[in-house]
Design an enzyme around this catalytic site. Structure first.
Site, mmCIF file in Angstrom:
data_model
loop_
_atom_site.group_PDB
_atom_site.id
_atom_site.type_symbol
_atom_site.label_atom_id
_atom_site.label_comp_id
_atom_site.label_asym_id
_atom_site.label_seq_id
_atom_site.Cartn_x
_atom_site.Cartn_y
_atom_site.Cartn_z
ATOM 1 N N ASP A 14 -2.631 2.410 -6.242
ATOM 2 C CA ASP A 14 -1.600 2.463 -5.208
ATOM 3 C C ASP A 14 -1.612 1.274 -4.259
ATOM 4 O OD1 ASP A 14 -4.022 3.109 -4.077
ATOM 5 O OD2 ASP A 14 -3.254 4.712 -2.814
ATOM 6 N N GLU A 15 -2.290 0.201 -4.637
ATOM 7 C CA GLU A 15 -2.459 -0.896 -3.687
ATOM 8 C C GLU A 15 -2.587 -2.209 -4.442
ATOM 9 O OE1 GLU A 15 -5.559 -1.849 0.008
ATOM 10 O OE2 GLU A 15 -5.902 -0.160 -1.339
ATOM 11 N N ASP A 31 0.870 -1.186 0.000
ATOM 12 C CA ASP A 31 0.000 0.000 0.000
ATOM 13 C C ASP A 31 0.901 1.228 0.000
ATOM 14 O OD1 ASP A 31 -2.100 1.718 0.138
ATOM 15 O OD2 ASP A 31 -2.795 1.107 2.126
#
Length: 359
Positions: free
Chosen positions: A104-105, A10
């Site tokens: 983003d993860e 993350d």
């Protein structure tokens, strides 16, 4: 018993961190990406801004009140996609079993990895170091034997953290976990859990499966398993979905135009927040209406350019709604979705489908 080896990565305050990396004069300052318009919404906040209570999905006006010195920065989705693609190139040095959740993860299944490394934590450390060295950004990582625990672990020590939950530690870790940190427990579910006296994982584990299913439907089985450290969901290789939407179900069917239009504006706000969060842009807006008899009508409109703003979503959505005759057909559900991206989505871009918001 053998366990899978799952890493959850993350990125820390991703959009804001990219802006601070690209603009060194913003480093160390409280910044908000997006939200500068009169009715704008904060897309991301730097950790310096978060100290004042500024959060993503917060109205820009509220963020400014909390932090008068807040610096608003324009959203640059193309840049975030570019960086996300670079992050995924790093991931693919270790495994092809990558499940993106957003720009983003992502989850990585490194049970059988390209490095032949038996310790997943070593791979997580190396991935974090490469992201920092090659891209100048920080990431938090969680390592465990399933997706639920890997996700919880990455949240445990943000920012720039690393947490491993070993199978022998899992039940104790879960027992002390606040119920709001369980996967699938949003604002409404958390309130219901607390009303039932369920405050921690230990409280959840004490409830029977029939009881949880009675209160939470099909999600009850998921909560029952999570409380026991069980999550059989596999890490699914990259899938690209080319739409994102939100919908709302009314407690009582209604044909009141003022009620329907007011709620449509709220659905549009929810959709705009998630479009910013997911970094998705499309040219088609579709209105979905489900009537009291469960029949469904839908109307769409397509634009030459991508639909970029909340105001545009609201304007187009209202136009579609006003084109329907629902005076004799009370409405039970309204939904909006954006689709038809103008270019193929790039590796690392993940778009969820319908997201429901019950009362």
């Amino acid at each position: 018993m053998s366990h899978r080896k799952i890493i959850h990565i993350d990125m820390d305050a991703f959009f804001a961190s990219v802006e601070q990396h690209d603009h060194p004069e913003l480093r160390g300052l409280p910044i908000a990406v997006g939200g500068s318009e009169p009715r704008g919404v904060v897309c991301a906040a730097s950790y310096e801004a978060r100290r004042y209570g500024v959060r993503s999905a917060m109205p820009g006006a509220k963020a400014r009140r909390l932090c008068p010195q807040l610096i608003f920065v324009e959203v640059h989705f193309e840049r975030y996609r570019e960086v996300s693609a670079a992050i995924h190139r790093i991931f693919r040095n270790y495994t092809d079993r990558i499940e993106p959740l957003s720009l983003d993860e992502a989850f990585l299944d490194v049970t059988d990895n390209k490095r032949g490394e038996s310790l997943a934590v070593k791979l997580a450390i190396e991935i974090k170091e490469r992201i920092a060295t090659e891209l100048g950004l920080t990431a938090s990582a969680g390592v465990s034997y399933n997706k639920f625990l890997a996700k919880v672990a990455s949240d445990a020590r943000k920012p720039n953290g690393l947490c491993t939950i070993h199978p022998t530690q899992a039940l104790d870790f879960i027992a002390n976990l606040p119920i709001g940190e369980f996967w699938g427990v949003g604002r409404v579910t958390k309130r219901k859990m607390l009303e039932l006296g369920i405050h921690t994982g230990a409280d959840l584990r004490a409830r029977s499966l029939p009881e949880l299913e009675r209160y939470f439907g099909r999600a009850g089985k998921m909560f029952y398993d999570f409380a026991r450290g069980i999550d059989e969901r596999p890490v699914e290789a990259e899938r690209i979905r080319k739409s994102l939407g939100c919908e709302h179900t009314f407690l009582d069917n209604t044909s009141d135009p003022s009620v329907l239009e007011a709620r449509l504006l709220q659905v549009a706000e929810d959709l705009a927040r998630r479009l910013e969060r997911k970094g998705f842009l499309g040219r088609t807006l579709t209105l979905k209406v489900k009537y009291g008899d469960f029949s469904i009508a839908s109307r769409s409109t397509s634009q030459l350019q991508e639909i970029l703003t909340l105001e545009e979503i609201q304007r187009l959505g209202l136009k579609l709604l006003r084109g329907l005759d629902y005076t004799e057909h009370p409405v039970r559900l309204l939904g909006l979705t954006i689709s038809n991206p103008s270019e193929e989505l790039r590796p690392g871009m993940w778009v969820q489908q319908w997201i429901q918001f019950p009362d």
